[in-house]
Design a protein around this motif. Structure first.
Motif, PDB file in Angstrom:
ATOM      1  N   LYS A   1      24.926  -6.151   1.341  1.00 40.98           N
ATOM      2  CA  LYS A   1      25.352  -7.037   0.252  1.00 40.98           C
ATOM      3  C   LYS A   1      26.399  -8.034   0.737  1.00 40.98           C
ATOM      4  O   LYS A   1      26.310  -9.234   0.472  1.00 40.98           O
ATOM      5  N   LEU A   2      27.403  -7.542   1.450  1.00 44.04           N
ATOM      6  CA  LEU A   2      28.499  -8.402   1.889  1.00 44.04           C
ATOM      7  C   LEU A   2      28.192  -9.132   3.194  1.00 44.04           C
ATOM      8  O   LEU A   2      28.756 -10.199   3.449  1.00 44.04           O
ATOM      9  N   ARG A   3      27.355  -8.538   4.033  1.00 40.18           N
ATOM     10  CA  ARG A   3      26.974  -9.122   5.312  1.00 40.18           C
ATOM     11  C   ARG A   3      28.192  -9.526   6.139  1.00 40.18           C
ATOM     12  O   ARG A   3      28.977  -8.688   6.531  1.00 40.18           O
ATOM     13  N   LYS A   4      28.383 -10.833   6.365  1.00 37.93           N
ATOM     14  CA  LYS A   4      29.488 -11.273   7.226  1.00 37.93           C
ATOM     15  C   LYS A   4      30.856 -11.053   6.592  1.00 37.93           C
ATOM     16  O   LYS A   4      31.879 -11.110   7.287  1.00 37.93           O
ATOM     17  N   LYS A   5      30.872 -10.833   5.299  1.00 38.71           N
ATOM     18  CA  LYS A   5      32.151 -10.601   4.626  1.00 38.71           C
ATOM     19  C   LYS A   5      32.564  -9.126   4.639  1.00 38.71           C
ATOM     20  O   LYS A   5      33.648  -8.785   4.147  1.00 38.71           O
ATOM     21  N   PHE A   6      31.716  -8.274   5.192  1.00 39.42           N
ATOM     22  CA  PHE A   6      32.052  -6.842   5.236  1.00 39.42           C
ATOM     23  C   PHE A   6      33.300  -6.645   6.096  1.00 39.42           C
ATOM     24  O   PHE A   6      33.423  -7.228   7.176  1.00 39.42           O
ATOM     25  N   PRO A   7      34.265  -5.829   5.635  1.00 37.55           N
ATOM     26  CA  PRO A   7      35.515  -5.658   6.384  1.00 37.55           C
ATOM     27  C   PRO A   7      35.279  -5.137   7.800  1.00 37.55           C
ATOM     28  O   PRO A   7      34.540  -4.174   8.004  1.00 37.55           O
TER      29      PRO A   7
ATOM     30  N   LEU B   1      34.548   0.472  -6.949  1.00 40.08           N
ATOM     31  CA  LEU B   1      34.204  -0.947  -6.795  1.00 40.08           C
ATOM     32  C   LEU B   1      32.838  -1.157  -6.152  1.00 40.08           C
ATOM     33  O   LEU B   1      32.262  -2.246  -6.270  1.00 40.08           O
ATOM     34  N   VAL B   2      32.329  -0.126  -5.471  1.00 39.64           N
ATOM     35  CA  VAL B   2      31.074  -0.288  -4.734  1.00 39.64           C
ATOM     36  C   VAL B   2      29.932  -0.698  -5.668  1.00 39.64           C
ATOM     37  O   VAL B   2      29.241  -1.687  -5.442  1.00 39.64           O
ATOM     38  N   GLN B   3      29.728   0.059  -6.723  1.00 43.66           N
ATOM     39  CA  GLN B   3      28.635  -0.237  -7.645  1.00 43.66           C
ATOM     40  C   GLN B   3      28.877  -1.540  -8.396  1.00 43.66           C
ATOM     41  O   GLN B   3      27.932  -2.294  -8.668  1.00 43.66           O
ATOM     42  N   LYS B   4      30.122  -1.843  -8.697  1.00 41.06           N
ATOM     43  CA  LYS B   4      30.419  -3.087  -9.400  1.00 41.06           C
ATOM     44  C   LYS B   4      30.098  -4.307  -8.537  1.00 41.06           C
ATOM     45  O   LYS B   4      29.635  -5.336  -9.042  1.00 41.06           O
ATOM     46  N   ILE B   5      30.328  -4.155  -7.228  1.00 45.91           N
ATOM     47  CA  ILE B   5      30.007  -5.257  -6.322  1.00 45.91           C
ATOM     48  C   ILE B   5      28.495  -5.396  -6.166  1.00 45.91           C
ATOM     49  O   ILE B   5      27.954  -6.507  -6.126  1.00 45.91           O
ATOM     50  N   LEU B   6      27.789  -4.261  -6.098  1.00 47.02           N
ATOM     51  CA  LEU B   6      26.330  -4.306  -6.009  1.00 47.02           C
ATOM     52  C   LEU B   6      25.721  -4.948  -7.248  1.00 47.02           C
ATOM     53  O   LEU B   6      24.705  -5.642  -7.171  1.00 47.02           O
ATOM     54  N   ASP B   7      26.336  -4.725  -8.387  1.00 49.44           N
ATOM     55  CA  ASP B   7      25.859  -5.309  -9.649  1.00 49.44           C
ATOM     56  C   ASP B   7      26.422  -6.699  -9.882  1.00 49.44           C
ATOM     57  O   ASP B   7      26.177  -7.292 -10.941  1.00 49.44           O
ATOM     58  N   GLU B   8      27.214  -7.202  -8.920  1.00 49.05           N
ATOM     59  CA  GLU B   8      27.819  -8.541  -8.981  1.00 49.05           C
ATOM     60  C   GLU B   8      28.788  -8.687 -10.148  1.00 49.05           C
ATOM     61  O   GLU B   8      29.009  -9.784 -10.647  1.00 49.05           O
ATOM     62  N   GLU B   9      29.365  -7.574 -10.561  1.00 39.75           N
ATOM     63  CA  GLU B   9      30.421  -7.636 -11.572  1.00 39.75           C
ATOM     64  C   GLU B   9      31.750  -8.020 -10.939  1.00 39.75           C
ATOM     65  O   GLU B   9      32.627  -8.571 -11.615  1.00 39.75           O
ATOM     66  N   VAL B  10      31.895  -7.726  -9.639  1.00 36.83           N
ATOM     67  CA  VAL B  10      33.100  -8.074  -8.885  1.00 36.83           C
ATOM     68  C   VAL B  10      32.683  -8.895  -7.678  1.00 36.83           C
ATOM     69  O   VAL B  10      31.787  -8.501  -6.926  1.00 36.83           O
ATOM     70  N   GLN B  11      33.305 -10.045  -7.486  1.00 38.28           N
ATOM     71  CA  GLN B  11      33.027 -10.920  -6.352  1.00 38.28           C
ATOM     72  C   GLN B  11      34.332 -11.458  -5.795  1.00 38.28           C
ATOM     73  O   GLN B  11      35.313 -11.636  -6.533  1.00 38.28           O
ATOM     74  N   GLY B  12      34.332 -11.722  -4.502  1.00 36.64           N
ATOM     75  CA  GLY B  12      35.529 -12.264  -3.864  1.00 36.64           C
ATOM     76  C   GLY B  12      35.154 -13.138  -2.690  1.00 36.64           C
ATOM     77  O   GLY B  12      34.044 -13.060  -2.151  1.00 36.64           O
TER      78      GLY B  12
END
Length: 274
Positions: free
Chosen positions: A166-172, A136-147
């Protein structure tokens, strides 16, 4: 004969005299050019002072200081001036609370990071929108997966470092409750949770309801958010909430007393704060 000659001589002298006087009284054009002409001194026009661009650069321009973080005075909601030296600031924090009367139009989307097959199955059964591991890491970087929110099993956090920027404040994070083994509970909290955060060092901006909601429901939501904000009060601080304003997008702001919504301090609470 002699008299006639003298008359001619006298007449010639008279004519010569007349011609001589006439020539002396009139100045020929050639002589006019040769005679020196005196001119009176004229005042010279003052030179225009031109600014030297090099010298201008030596004098730095004074710019007006602006502070976008200051509260802008608007009508009765204008705050009294506060000296920045004595103004207490709060470290930024983000919180998710469960409002008693939700006004969400749809549940939040939650992405779960785990590589445990059993946890993957549990996450899918409890409503996770996306579940996966390193893929999921690369997919999130490519904005294929968002939440809207991202939760993770503890053993996956170190593998998600490339997503921090990439996630900033949303990082777990464990402090936010988005890292843990109880995946069903985390999904439940973030699916229906309401997020608020501190902005500009001392402001908490948050929606509390809709105009068509009963005022009792809005008041209950306000109380929930204020009480949760007060749980983040540093020990060195006195009263944590100084001012409360409520408004809608189409109306003016209204002050209201926030003191009734403050949590009641007990001896147990004071010992916990210490």
């Amino acid at each position: 004969m002699a008299a006639g000659r003298w008359w001619r001589v006298l007449t010639g002298c008279h004519i010569y005299t007349l011609m001589r006087d006439q020539s002396m009284s009139g100045i020929s054009p050639l002589l006019k050019k040769e005679l020196p002409i005196r001119h009176f001194a004229a005042l010279k026009a003052a030179k225009k002072v031109q600014n030297d661009p090099k010298k201008e650069n030596l004098n730095p321009k004074i710019e007006k200081k602006t502070n976008s973080n200051r509260h802008k005075a608007r009508g009765l909601t204008a705050m009294e001036p506060i000296d920045d030296v004595y103004q207490k600031k709060v470290d930024p924090f983000v919180r998710v609370v469960q409002l008693p009367y939700s006004f969400m139009t749809k549940p939040n989307s939650v992405v779960v990071f785990t590589e445990n097959p059993e946890e993957v199955t549990v996450a899918q059964q409890h409503g996770a929108d996306v579940v996966g591991g390193m893929e999921l890491v690369q997919k999130i970087l490519d904005e294929e997966v968002q939440g809207d929110f991202y939760v993770s099993a503890p053993d996956m956090v170190s593998k998600l470092v490339p997503l921090k920027n990439k996630l900033r404040k949303k990082f777990p994070k464990s402090k936010r409750g988005s890292v843990g083994h109880n995946i069903p509970e985390m999904i439940k909290v973030f699916k229906t949770g309401h997020e608020y955060q501190v902005e500009r060092d001392c402001y908490v901006l948050s929606k509390v309801g809709t105009l068509d909601m009963p005022k009792e429901h809005i008041a209950a939501n306000v109380a929930t958010i204020i009480k949760d904000v007060c749980t983040q009060r540093p020990v060195s601080f006195g009263p944590f909430v100084k001012r409360a304003i409520i408004c809608s997008a189409t109306s003016e702001s209204l002050l209201f007393k926030a003191e009734p919504f403050f949590p009641q301090l007990t001896e147990d609470n004071e010992e916990e704060n210490k």
